[in-house]
Design an enzyme around this catalytic site. Structure first.
Site, mmCIF file in Angstrom:
data_model
loop_
_atom_site.group_PDB
_atom_site.id
_atom_site.type_symbol
_atom_site.label_atom_id
_atom_site.label_comp_id
_atom_site.label_asym_id
_atom_site.label_seq_id
_atom_site.Cartn_x
_atom_site.Cartn_y
_atom_site.Cartn_z
ATOM 1 C CE1 TYR A 131 -3.571 -2.397 5.367
ATOM 2 C CE2 TYR A 131 -2.828 0.095 4.493
ATOM 3 C CZ TYR A 131 -3.234 -1.350 4.272
ATOM 4 O OH TYR A 131 -3.626 -1.659 3.045
ATOM 5 C CB SER A 190 -0.856 0.067 1.140
ATOM 6 O OG SER A 190 -1.599 1.467 1.470
#
Length: 252
Positions: A156, A143
């Site tokens: 995250y 990501s």
């Protein structure tokens, strides 16, 4: 080899984790269209069956939770018995947007187990099969959160930063065995979890101001990059994290 043959996956077997919907489904669909036998993975048998039916030819169901070590090992043993795995796409991931002081140890462990430990263990198992063939492709779905950070997303970001480091480390270790390891770092894509955000006018304006292309990405726009990395075309490409983000990180 004809030019476009370098993108063919004929005769290869691929596992795409978390591929019954979203980005994983788009990736699995394109790999299957490119000739690979693709194992569509998810925890819900009905959702997996629907995805397999929609993809059609070359799609096979792989109904198990990738975080369940027993189920995961059984699937990998099945792959070995049937000739081994050529391509692993580590796509499954959890996100937990909260501030730093809100996470318990159990919260941290749960997300890291799914987003970092499980991809590492899947890569271990896949690499063992790929070494025997002298060929393999591992593509980790990271990501842009692993490249840049914002408040309220620390856990995250930590996991995806770990995925990026893992990608480089595995590329270094597995390259001599003919196994290429790369990662794709998606930016803002219109998937089900982002449904509400993708219609937020304020976020749309932010993307216009903060990215080169100024818009959300469609799931079908990520899959071709993964196909390239999973194919023979990526023969001299390993250890890279490729941001597919409409120029967000370049413009940041």
């Amino acid at each position: 080899m004809a030019d476009l043959d370098v993108f063919s996956l004929n005769g290869q077997r691929a596992l795409v984790t978390g591929s019954s919907s979203g980005l994983g489904f788009s990736i699995a669909s394109l790999l299957a269209k490119s000739g690979a036998e693709v194992w569509v993975n998810g925890r819900n048998a009905g959702s997996v069956a629907e995805a397999v039916a929609e993809i059609g030819e070359n799609a096979c169901p792989a109904v198990f939770d990738v975080a369940d070590e027993t189920a995961r090992d059984a699937f990998m043993a099945q792959m070995v018995a049937e000739g081994g795995l050529d391509i692993l796409i580590n796509n499954v991931g959890l996100r937990d947007r909260r501030t730093l002081d809100q996470f318990t140890k159990d919260d941290i462990q749960r997300l890291l187990d799914v987003d970092l430990v499980t991809p590492f263990q899947l890569a271990q198992a896949a690499a063992k099969q790929m070494r025997a063939k002298g060929y393999g492709r591992i593509v980790n779905i990271s990501s842009i959160a692993g490249l840049i950070a914002q408040s309220g997303d620390a856990l995250y970001t930590t996991a995806k930063g770990g995925i990026n480091g893992m990608t480089k480390a595995l590329a270094a270790e597995l390259g001599p065995h003919g196994i290429n390891v790369n990662a794709v770092a998606p930016g803002f894509f219109k998937t089900a979890p982002n449904a509400a955000a993708s219609t937020d006018p304020a976020l749309a304006e932010k993307l216009k101001a903060a990215s080169a292309l100024g818009r959300w990405g469609e799931p079908e726009e990520l899959a071709p990059v993964v196909l390239m990395l999973a194919s023979p075309a990526a023969s001299y490409l390993t250890g890279q994290i490729i941001a597919v983000d409409g120029g967000y990180t370049a413009h940041y």
